[in-house]
Design an enzyme around this catalytic site. Structure first.
Site, mmCIF file in Angstrom:
data_model
loop_
_atom_site.group_PDB
_atom_site.id
_atom_site.type_symbol
_atom_site.label_atom_id
_atom_site.label_comp_id
_atom_site.label_asym_id
_atom_site.label_seq_id
_atom_site.Cartn_x
_atom_site.Cartn_y
_atom_site.Cartn_z
ATOM 1 N N LYS A 1 0.811 -1.176 0.038
ATOM 2 C CA LYS A 1 0.008 0.015 -0.118
ATOM 3 C C LYS A 1 0.730 1.023 0.032
ATOM 4 C CE LYS A 1 -3.961 -1.874 2.352
ATOM 5 N NZ LYS A 1 -4.952 -1.729 1.342
ATOM 6 N N ARG B 1 -10.754 -11.291 0.993
ATOM 7 C CA ARG B 1 -11.707 -12.187 0.460
ATOM 8 C C ARG B 1 -11.000 -13.392 0.252
ATOM 9 N NH1 ARG B 1 -11.589 -8.760 -4.836
ATOM 10 N NH2 ARG B 1 -11.276 -7.205 -3.641
HETATM 11 N N1 BES Z 1 -8.218 -3.735 3.973
HETATM 12 C C1 BES Z 1 -8.408 -3.074 2.565
HETATM 13 C C2 BES Z 1 -9.677 -2.275 2.370
HETATM 14 C C3 BES Z 1 -10.011 -1.101 3.111
HETATM 15 C C4 BES Z 1 -9.889 0.027 2.581
HETATM 16 C C5 BES Z 1 -10.500 -1.020 4.463
HETATM 17 C C6 BES Z 1 -9.860 1.333 3.185
HETATM 18 C C7 BES Z 1 -10.516 -0.065 5.073
HETATM 19 C C8 BES Z 1 -10.233 1.306 4.264
HETATM 20 C C9 BES Z 1 -8.407 -4.322 1.508
HETATM 21 O O1 BES Z 1 -7.906 -5.552 1.999
HETATM 22 C C10 BES Z 1 -7.804 -3.937 0.356
HETATM 23 O O2 BES Z 1 -6.775 -3.759 0.370
HETATM 24 N N2 BES Z 1 -8.810 -3.992 -0.881
HETATM 25 C C11 BES Z 1 -8.309 -3.475 -1.904
HETATM 26 C C12 BES Z 1 -8.742 -4.454 -3.084
HETATM 27 C C13 BES Z 1 -8.249 -4.626 -4.319
HETATM 28 C C14 BES Z 1 -6.596 -4.417 -4.266
HETATM 29 C C15 BES Z 1 -8.840 -5.274 -5.337
HETATM 30 C C16 BES Z 1 -8.760 -2.042 -2.273
HETATM 31 O O3 BES Z 1 -10.021 -1.713 -1.905
HETATM 32 O O4 BES Z 1 -8.166 -1.357 -3.094
HETATM 33 MN MN MN Z 2 -5.739 -5.321 1.415
#
Ligand code: BES
Ligand code: MN
Ligand code: ZN
Length: 489
Positions: free
Chosen positions: A269, A343
């Site tokens: 991230k 997921r």
């Molecule tokens: N934990 C994150 C989602 C999230 C975003 C939680 C903001 C709380 C606040 C999740 O694991 C994630 O990283 N999702 C990605 C998915 C993508 C890589 C398909 C996302 O939302 O960008």
């Molecule tokens: Mn994630």
């Protein structure tokens, strides 16, 4: 901490008497109180508009040391949510003044278009939820929760609702527990430690509790959970808490995403998005707290909480983009992105829930996608379901509790977006649009015919700034929602 009392408000001996006031109507029938309200309405700065506050010290004819008036706005706009907020505000004011107890005058209900049970419950909730601080990491603690919050109410009403404070408290303590867990930094809630804490509380509540460690997860072939955990030096775990009352006819299985820190893995991230990622176990926190509360409430159905706990980190052992893994269900998954880890752990837990417990209802709660926050903002959770009645039940509970939910679609044709050339399915959708939906569709592949709903709480699980009945940080979103839903089925 919450008490119903039928003392006459003028004779109530208290450090602070709180009187809610509407712009257009008087909300109680005590003459003495009416005359103090009349006095405060004489001040230019107080009209009873929403958000107005005024304090009278050493008021005459009233035993309280001070009276705090809080504006509720027009009587037609008074709702459980505005009363929740008012009671929260009153509690915060009491704590700020370092009082140990306050007394709130409950409106008689005459001029208000809301049910007494709903009004009283909302006020109890607002007060209980605001009466909380997360100061475990502060050497200097500057204020304390109130010891006692009295709700002044007519004797007949107090008798009728005498069981309500304990019930509200059982649920709200769950919310506060979930908030504490979310607020706890990731270095103090690694999967094993978080699992131990949950198990300790569950056993205290008399629940059957199982903790699967890494070895058991390997034996049972939870391939997706293990793949996410691979990059972390902290071992994964799965906790199962089972509230199984005698004579229960229905079974609800609840799955909660428990990523104790989400770095994104090798698809790391950015600084902006990584900073908040201790929140990524909010689903597991809410589910665990809900099962504990179900036991306290003695609900008459079986409630099973299934909590996959992992840390999504980076190392030489970390799962790579392009890797193909085999999930608990037997289906293979191409890892298109290591940051779509939620997921992965959820489908192993969902498959297990379906196979092992054959639940009548299956609900998962997860901080799953940034896309859901894009779609609905921070004030709504997204609900996805293969069952209209289940979806409607959840959104109704959302309206009642103020934990708002909005149903989202599960269109069949979007399934193309998660196809894989090499494996059975890809965890990374081909399109960046509709990310909350494609995540939900991914989960749906693993629940079979089970009546299932997925609740994406990435938005409402956390708030940087507090509101009237929630301090800044974890919100404990989902506990009141699920408790309300479970108590109605
Ligand atoms: N934990 C994150 C989602 C999230 C975003 C939680 C903001 C709380 C606040 C999740 O694991 C994630 O990283 N999702 C990605 C998915 C993508 C890589 C398909 C996302 O939302 O960008
Ligand atoms: Mn994630
Ligand atoms: Zn995540």
């Amino acid at each position: 901490m919450l008490f119903l009392s039928s003392t006459d408000p003028a004779s109530e001996i208290t450090e602070m008497l709180v009187i809610p006031v509407c712009e257009d109507k008087d909300l109680n029938d005590s003459l003495v109180i009416a005359s103090t309200v009349q006095r405060v309405r004489g001040f230019k700065e107080f009209t009873g508009a929403k958000g107005d506050e005024a304090v009278l010290y050493d008021p005459s004819q009233v035993k309280a040391q001070r009276i705090m008036f809080i504006g509720l706005g027009k009587s037609e706009s008074v709702s459980p949510e505005s009363l929740r907020a008012m009671a929260g505000r009153a509690t915060a004011q009491g704590m700020q003044r370092k009082l140990s107890a306050i007394s709130l005058l409950v409106p008689t209900g005459d001029g208000i278009d809301a049910d007494m049970a709903d009004m009283l419950k909302a006020m109890l909730e607002g007060a209980c939820l605001r009466n909380h601080l997360f100061d475990r990491y502060k050497t200097q603690k500057d204020s304390k929760p109130l010891k006692r919050i009295n709700f002044l109410i007519k004797p007949a009403v107090a008798r009728k609702y005498k069981a309500l404070p304990a019930r509200v408290s059982a649920v709200c303590q769950g919310t506060l527990l979930a908030r504490n867990w979310v607020n706890t930094p990731s270095n103090d809630k690694k999967p094993a430690a978080f699992a131990r804490t949950i198990a300790r509380l569950a056993k205290k509540e008399g629940l059957k509790t199982t903790v699967l460690g890494k070895k058991e997860l390997k034996q049972k072939k939870f391939g997706a959970i293990l793949a996410v955990a691979e990059g972390s030096s902290s071992a994964p775990g799965m906790v199962i808490v089972d509230y199984h009352p005698r004579g229960a006819k229905k079974t609800a299985a609840l799955v909660g995403k428990g990523v104790t820190f989400d770095s994104g893995g090798l698809n790391l991230k950015t600084t902006k998005t990584i900073n908040l990622m201790k929140v990524d176990m909010a689903g597991a926190a809410a589910v665990a707290a809900t099962v504990l509360a179900s036991a306290r409430l003695k609900l008459n159905l079986r409630v099973i909480g299934i909590l996959p706990l992992v840390e999504n980190m980076i190392s030489g052992k970390a799962t790579r983009p392009g890797d193909i893994i085999r999930s608990y269900s037997g289906k293979t998954i191409e890892i298109g992105n290591t940051d779509a880890e939620g997921r992965l752990i959820l489908i192993d837990a969902l498959s297990y829930a379906v196979q092992r417990y054959k639940p009548g209802i299956l609900i998962d709660m997860a901080t799953l996608t940034g896309a859901c926050v894009m779609a609905l903002g921070e004030g709504y959770a997204g609900v996805f379901s293969n069952d209209d009645e289940l979806a409607a039940g959840i959104t109704q509970s959302g309206e009642k509790t103020g934990e708002r939910c909005w149903r989202m679609p599960l269109p069949d044709d979007y399934k193309d977006l998660i196809k894989s050339e090499l494996a059975d399915i890809n965890n990374m959708p081909r399109s960046r649009w509709g990310g909350a939906i494609t995540a939900a569709l991914f989960l749906e592949e693993f629940v079979g015919q089970t009546h299932w709903a997925h609740i994406d709480i990435a938005g409402p699980a956390y708030r940087k700034k507090g509101n009237d009945y929630c301090g800044p940080g974890g919100t404990g979103f989902g506990v009141r929602l699920l408790c309300d839903f479970l108590s109605r089925i």
